[in-house]
Design an enzyme around this catalytic site. Structure first.
Site, mmCIF file in Angstrom:
data_model
loop_
_atom_site.group_PDB
_atom_site.id
_atom_site.type_symbol
_atom_site.label_atom_id
_atom_site.label_comp_id
_atom_site.label_asym_id
_atom_site.label_seq_id
_atom_site.Cartn_x
_atom_site.Cartn_y
_atom_site.Cartn_z
ATOM 1 N N ASP A 22 -3.021 10.326 3.591
ATOM 2 C CA ASP A 22 -4.068 9.914 3.695
ATOM 3 C C ASP A 22 -4.982 10.724 4.707
ATOM 4 O O ASP A 22 -4.685 10.759 5.860
ATOM 5 C CB ASP A 22 -4.371 8.395 4.363
ATOM 6 C CG ASP A 22 -5.704 7.902 4.652
ATOM 7 O OD1 ASP A 22 -6.698 8.448 3.814
ATOM 8 O OD2 ASP A 22 -5.970 6.825 5.187
ATOM 9 N N LYS B 185 0.920 -1.158 0.018
ATOM 10 C CA LYS B 185 0.162 -0.055 0.049
ATOM 11 C C LYS B 185 0.828 1.386 -0.223
ATOM 12 O O LYS B 185 1.554 1.463 0.970
ATOM 13 C CB LYS B 185 -0.789 0.026 1.206
ATOM 14 C CG LYS B 185 -1.834 1.283 1.531
ATOM 15 C CD LYS B 185 -2.678 1.226 2.694
ATOM 16 C CE LYS B 185 -3.351 2.631 3.019
ATOM 17 N NZ LYS B 185 -4.015 2.502 4.310
ATOM 18 N N ASP C 69 1.403 6.489 5.298
ATOM 19 C CA ASP C 69 0.577 5.468 5.091
ATOM 20 C C ASP C 69 1.162 4.776 3.889
ATOM 21 O O ASP C 69 0.450 4.077 3.085
ATOM 22 C CB ASP C 69 -0.728 6.251 4.572
ATOM 23 C CG ASP C 69 -2.040 5.182 4.924
ATOM 24 O OD1 ASP C 69 -1.724 4.335 5.496
ATOM 25 O OD2 ASP C 69 -2.989 5.567 4.480
ATOM 26 N N GLU D 273 -9.269 3.313 2.249
ATOM 27 C CA GLU D 273 -8.931 3.556 0.628
ATOM 28 C C GLU D 273 -7.975 2.526 0.353
ATOM 29 O O GLU D 273 -7.751 2.045 -0.574
ATOM 30 C CB GLU D 273 -8.592 5.019 0.491
ATOM 31 C CG GLU D 273 -6.905 5.394 0.944
ATOM 32 C CD GLU D 273 -6.623 5.242 2.316
ATOM 33 O OE1 GLU D 273 -7.677 5.209 3.143
ATOM 34 O OE2 GLU D 273 -5.629 4.954 2.840
ATOM 35 N N LYS E 172 -10.515 12.581 8.007
ATOM 36 C CA LYS E 172 -10.106 12.178 9.276
ATOM 37 C C LYS E 172 -10.021 13.324 10.381
ATOM 38 O O LYS E 172 -10.136 14.585 9.974
ATOM 39 C CB LYS E 172 -8.675 11.832 9.391
ATOM 40 C CG LYS E 172 -8.270 10.284 8.725
ATOM 41 C CD LYS E 172 -6.914 10.053 8.750
ATOM 42 C CE LYS E 172 -6.511 8.661 8.057
ATOM 43 N NZ LYS E 172 -7.227 7.733 8.782
ATOM 44 N N ARG F 57 -7.614 -0.707 1.281
ATOM 45 C CA ARG F 57 -8.099 -2.014 0.620
ATOM 46 C C ARG F 57 -8.424 -1.849 -0.759
ATOM 47 O O ARG F 57 -8.491 -2.553 -1.522
ATOM 48 C CB ARG F 57 -9.204 -2.530 1.677
ATOM 49 C CG ARG F 57 -10.421 -1.659 1.477
ATOM 50 C CD ARG F 57 -11.330 -1.984 2.708
ATOM 51 N NE ARG F 57 -10.830 -1.328 4.101
ATOM 52 C CZ ARG F 57 -11.199 -1.409 5.262
ATOM 53 N NH1 ARG F 57 -12.375 -2.225 5.372
ATOM 54 N NH2 ARG F 57 -10.605 -0.888 6.221
HETATM 55 N N1 BES Z 1 -4.307 4.660 6.864
HETATM 56 C C1 BES Z 1 -5.288 4.402 7.706
HETATM 57 C C2 BES Z 1 -5.051 3.488 8.703
HETATM 58 C C3 BES Z 1 -4.051 3.664 9.854
HETATM 59 C C4 BES Z 1 -4.504 4.075 11.124
HETATM 60 C C5 BES Z 1 -2.598 3.807 9.709
HETATM 61 C C6 BES Z 1 -3.552 4.547 12.170
HETATM 62 C C7 BES Z 1 -1.657 4.129 10.428
HETATM 63 C C8 BES Z 1 -2.010 4.650 11.800
HETATM 64 C C9 BES Z 1 -6.344 3.542 6.762
HETATM 65 O O1 BES Z 1 -6.610 4.082 5.588
HETATM 66 C C10 BES Z 1 -7.655 3.894 7.471
HETATM 67 O O2 BES Z 1 -8.116 5.090 7.560
HETATM 68 N N2 BES Z 1 -8.143 2.889 7.853
HETATM 69 C C11 BES Z 1 -9.446 3.228 8.677
HETATM 70 C C12 BES Z 1 -10.647 2.136 8.135
HETATM 71 C C13 BES Z 1 -12.013 2.428 8.491
HETATM 72 C C14 BES Z 1 -12.550 3.628 7.887
HETATM 73 C C15 BES Z 1 -12.898 1.185 8.140
HETATM 74 C C16 BES Z 1 -9.357 2.931 10.305
HETATM 75 O O3 BES Z 1 -8.803 2.244 10.437
HETATM 76 O O4 BES Z 1 -9.957 3.660 11.058
HETATM 77 ZN ZN ZN Z 2 -4.879 4.642 4.854
HETATM 78 ZN ZN ZN Z 3 -7.884 5.753 5.220
#
Ligand code: BES
Ligand code: ZN
Ligand code: ZN
Length: 500
Positions: free
Chosen positions: A269, A264, A287, A348, A276, A350
């Site tokens: 992000d 990835k 990310d 995003e 966020k 996935r």
């Molecule tokens: N890049 C994030 C995940 C992440 C979180 C990486 C903390 C490093 C530190 C990912 O794209 C994301 O935002 N995931 C969401 C998924 C949810 C919306 C289903 C998450 O983990 O909250």
């Molecule tokens: Zn991400």
């Molecule tokens: Zn994300």
């Protein structure tokens, strides 16, 4: 780095001599002769704990005027019997940090003092090179002054009577591993305005040139032609060109038995329209940690050149908002043909992995490992020091775990059940949805990626917790860790050597 091997330590010309001190050091072969450096005082200093034998404690003492070196660094090893490769790596990393402080550019390591019944001088040479390289990592930042005084280690001498060629080979592998990890760390530490998808692709091009990999980089137009609707959806709000980067390393004559490494590469992000919160956004330059792990592993492979075919696929874009950005409720069509209902634009990773995995399968990958900073869920489940895993293949996972055990990188598997898959496939309007819920959502994230692997043996690695560290740790400073580089590289090496 310039390596020398010498049989005796009577002529140490390097700045610092590094000596391991376990409990009862008098049992080390050659200890008596070594003790003479400090006449009869050493035993007394150890007894009074001026020189420590406790694990990881480092005491540096100045040399006497008749010595040819400046200092000795005594490194506590604790119980000699319980020393392992892992513990040695940690110890040498601690020494690496110390050398950074001392601004040392040349060192000598008395390898025998770090051995025990299970650890040979070659093992010490390997872990010394790897640990010193990892521990002394330092990100060249953008401050206008600070990097000028940095000193890098230029020369290492091993004091050992073991076979020179074998010691040399061990140091080369250890050095290559640390170099590869540090390269990945630097990519992750770089700010997102400088490390754009295009720059990530440029880095991959340099890597391809250096190690003679085949490379292909697809931009937006090529993605449109191929129908990569998932990565394109994520890229829609961005002014940066998306990049699908493919590297091929041919380790054998025939292009068969190919291991696919998929990363990835979200260079930033924001979450997109599922934006966020301001505090959750900071740090999202990291990310692309999965992409960095794959590129680091490729650097390791490029250095050690194992007899295994490897295909690396990196999906890179940033995830931004604009009038053109994708939205929750959008339905998109992935490269595989499967349609996806977007419920959350922040899920995003996935999406971009879906197309990258499909592309890897189409390009002939027979085994797949994907690496991603995919979910906050993995941090809730396992903390910041454990990588989460999913798999669809027991035997391949076992092989992978052998590699992880060898490198000391902690990985823990979570289950992926039919009821989880059912929830991923639950949508009124499409084949899949990208956000089934927050309960156990590390599993939904990885499970979604698994929808695109078909029958290919697959391991998913969620490094959201492990990819960067909020404080200095055993193997390096605060910031990017380069996690999974060594495990992926080692997996390739293992798959090469178990082939015959
Ligand atoms: N890049 C994030 C995940 C992440 C979180 C990486 C903390 C490093 C530190 C990912 O794209 C994301 O935002 N995931 C969401 C998924 C949810 C919306 C289903 C998450 O983990 O909250
Ligand atoms: Zn991400
Ligand atoms: Zn994300």
């Amino acid at each position: 780095m310039n390596l020398q091997i010498r049989k005796a330590f009577d002529e140490v010309k390097e700045e610092i001599l590094i000596v391991g001190v376990p409990e009862h050091p008098e049992n080390i072969e050659g200890w008596e002769a070594f003790s003479e450096f400090y006449h009869t005082r050493l035993q007394e200093w150890i007894k009074n704990r001026d020189v420590e034998t406790a694990y990881k404690k480092i005491v540096t003492l100045p040399a006497f005027e008749n010595h040819s070196f400046n200092r000795i660094a005594f490194v506590g090893l604790g119980n000699r019997k319980s020393l392992t490769e892992d513990r040695l790596r940690t110890v040498f990393s601690a020494v690496g940090k110390e050398l950074l402080e001392l601004k040392a550019s040349s060192i000598a390591v008395w390898t025998t003092s770090f051995t025990n019944d299970n650890l040979t001088c070659e093992d010490v040479a390997f872990t010394a090179a790897e640990g010193l390289g990892l521990g002394s990592y330092h990100f060249e930042d953008y401050k206008t002054s600070s990097n000028e005084q940095d000193v890098t280690m230029e020369a290492m001498t091993l004091i050992s009577s073991a076979d020179e060629a074998e010691l040399q080979a061990a140091v080369e592998v250890g050095t290559a591993n640390a170099y590869a990890v540090n390269e990945a760390r630097t990519l992750v530490n770089m700010p997102p305005n400088l490390l754009t998808p295009t720059e990530l692709a440029n880095y991959a091009k340099d890597l391809a040139e250096k190690y003679d990999f085949e490379i292909e980089v697809l931009g937006k137009k090529e993605m449109e032609e191929q129908g990569m609707g998932a990565i394109l959806a994520v890229n829609k709000g961005s002014v940066e060109e998306p990049q699908l980067i493919t590297l091929k390393y041919a380790g054998t004559e025939q292009w068969e038995d190919v291991l696919g490494l998929v990363g990835k590469g979200i260079t930033y992000d924001t979450g997109g329209y599922s934006l966020k919160p301001r505090d959750g956004m900071v740090g999202m330059k990291g990310d692309m940690g999965g992409a960095a792990a794959v590129l680091g592993a490729m650097a390791m492979i490029g250095e050690t050149r194992p007899a295994k075919n490897v295909l690396a696929v990196i999906a890179s874009t940033d995830n931004m908002i604009s009038g053109e950005a994708f939205k929750p409720d959008d339905v998109i069509t992935s490269l595989s043909g499967k349609t996806i209902e977007v419920l959350n634009t922040d899920a995003e990773g996935r999406l971009v992995l879906a197309d990258a995995i499909t592309y890897a399968v189409q390009s002939g990958a027979n085994y797949l490992v994907d690496v991603a900073t995919l979910t906050g869920g993995v941090i809730v489940a396992l903390g910041n020091d454990k990588t989460g895993a999913l798999t669809n293949d027991e035997a391949f996972f076992e092989e992978f775990m052998h590699a992880a055990t060898e490198t000391g990188e902690f990985v823990w598997r979570l289950p992926l059940t039919e009821s989880d898959q059912k929830r991923i496939r639950q949508s009124d309007v499409a084949d899949l949805n990208n956000s089934p819920g927050r309960d156990g959502h590390m599993i939904f994230g990885g499970g979604f990626v698994g929808e695109f692997v078909g029958n290919t043996p697959w391991v998913h690695l969620d490094i959201a917790g492990t990819s960067s560290a909020s404080a200095a740790h055993d193997l390096g400073p605060k910031g990017a860790t380069g996690v999974m580089v060594r495990t992926l590289g080692t997996l390739v090496e293992r798959m090469a050597s178990t082939k015959e």
